[in-house]
Motif scaffolding. Sequence first.
Motif, short mmCIF file in Angstrom:
data_model
loop_
_atom_site.label_atom_id
_atom_site.label_comp_id
_atom_site.label_asym_id
_atom_site.label_seq_id
_atom_site.Cartn_x
_atom_site.Cartn_y
_atom_site.Cartn_z
N ARG A 144 0.84 -1.20 0.00
CA ARG A 144 0.00 0.00 0.00
C ARG A 144 0.87 1.25 0.00
O ARG A 144 2.06 1.19 0.30
CB ARG A 144 -0.92 0.02 1.22
CG ARG A 144 -0.18 0.13 2.53
CD ARG A 144 -1.14 0.20 3.70
NE ARG A 144 -0.44 0.49 4.93
CZ ARG A 144 -1.03 0.70 6.10
NH1 ARG A 144 -2.35 0.65 6.18
NH2 ARG A 144 -0.34 0.95 7.17
N SER A 152 -3.46 7.86 -0.69
CA SER A 152 -4.79 7.33 -0.97
C SER A 152 -5.72 7.32 0.24
O SER A 152 -6.89 7.00 0.10
CB SER A 152 -4.67 5.91 -1.52
OG SER A 152 -3.97 5.09 -0.59
N GLY A 153 -5.21 7.65 1.43
CA GLY A 153 -6.06 7.58 2.60
C GLY A 153 -5.63 8.54 3.70
O GLY A 153 -4.53 9.08 3.70
N GLN A 206 -19.57 11.66 0.87
CA GLN A 206 -18.34 12.10 0.21
C GLN A 206 -18.29 13.62 0.28
O GLN A 206 -19.31 14.30 0.16
CB GLN A 206 -18.34 11.62 -1.24
CG GLN A 206 -17.06 11.92 -1.97
CD GLN A 206 -17.00 11.19 -3.30
OE1 GLN A 206 -17.62 10.16 -3.49
NE2 GLN A 206 -16.24 11.75 -4.22
N GLU A 260 -13.76 10.45 0.93
CA GLU A 260 -14.84 9.47 1.02
C GLU A 260 -14.70 8.65 2.31
O GLU A 260 -13.80 7.81 2.44
CB GLU A 260 -14.79 8.53 -0.18
CG GLU A 260 -15.91 7.52 -0.21
CD GLU A 260 -15.80 6.57 -1.40
OE1 GLU A 260 -16.41 5.49 -1.32
OE2 GLU A 260 -15.13 6.91 -2.39
N VAL A 305 -14.74 5.92 5.14
CA VAL A 305 -14.77 4.46 5.09
C VAL A 305 -15.34 3.90 6.39
O VAL A 305 -16.24 3.07 6.38
CB VAL A 305 -13.35 3.89 4.85
CG1 VAL A 305 -13.34 2.37 4.95
CG2 VAL A 305 -12.81 4.34 3.50
N LYS A 321 -10.97 7.36 2.32
CA LYS A 321 -10.20 7.33 1.08
C LYS A 321 -10.10 8.76 0.57
O LYS A 321 -11.06 9.54 0.71
CB LYS A 321 -10.91 6.48 0.03
CG LYS A 321 -10.96 5.01 0.34
CD LYS A 321 -11.69 4.29 -0.78
CE LYS A 321 -11.85 2.82 -0.48
NZ LYS A 321 -12.61 2.11 -1.52
N SER A 349 -8.60 11.33 -2.81
CA SER A 349 -8.00 11.43 -4.14
C SER A 349 -7.77 12.90 -4.45
O SER A 349 -8.55 13.76 -4.05
CB SER A 349 -8.88 10.77 -5.20
OG SER A 349 -10.13 11.43 -5.27
#
Length: 201
Positions: free
Chosen positions: A95, A124-125, A139, A157, A159, A169, A171
């Motif tokens: 990851r 990514s997180g 989101q 977003e 989780v 998450k 982006s």
Amino acid sequence: MATLSDEELAYFSDVFSPEQSDNSADNVLTKHSLSVATEIPQILSHILGNAKLTLLAEISYYRLWFPLQLKQDEFGQFTPELGTPEVVDMRGVERSWRIDDLKNVKVMDNETSKFVEVLSLSSSGITIKVPKELDTQSQRHTQLILPNGNHVELEFEPVRTENGIMAAKISAEGESRQILRQFLFNQHKAKYSHLYEDVNR
């Protein structure tokens, strides 16, 4: 999958030819390798964006995926142009490398303009402390504010939320993605400076 021309293959063969390995020094912390990849792993494709060619450097437990472009000058010579790498942690599940001892990094929710503390961050997180009034289901558009004052536009977003801490998450696109990747790479180099001592820059 991209195909390299004969000239490009010859260039990389010369520049990135592997060194003789010393089998007696089998210490994973000091092992480094370099290779060219024309296929990007699925988990990195959305992070690296439109990169068609990458340079892969392996340092200890980490893989550094450099977006790579070949520029051809007026004499027909190829010059590689490296972007900022994505650092991938190979221990356990592969990851994006995560930093969890952040200082002076905050997230501002665009709707409420409230600042929240960032506990950990990767390309990514993210994990944050969640104020009670923050919607933990939808989101959202947010801004990550870095210690140097740079703002990174993020899609956020959720989780899961547990004990007042949310994992989400994220982006980022375009310039924001580059700023975030550069920040994380700088943090990795600072935290593991001993791994970079023997790497030619």
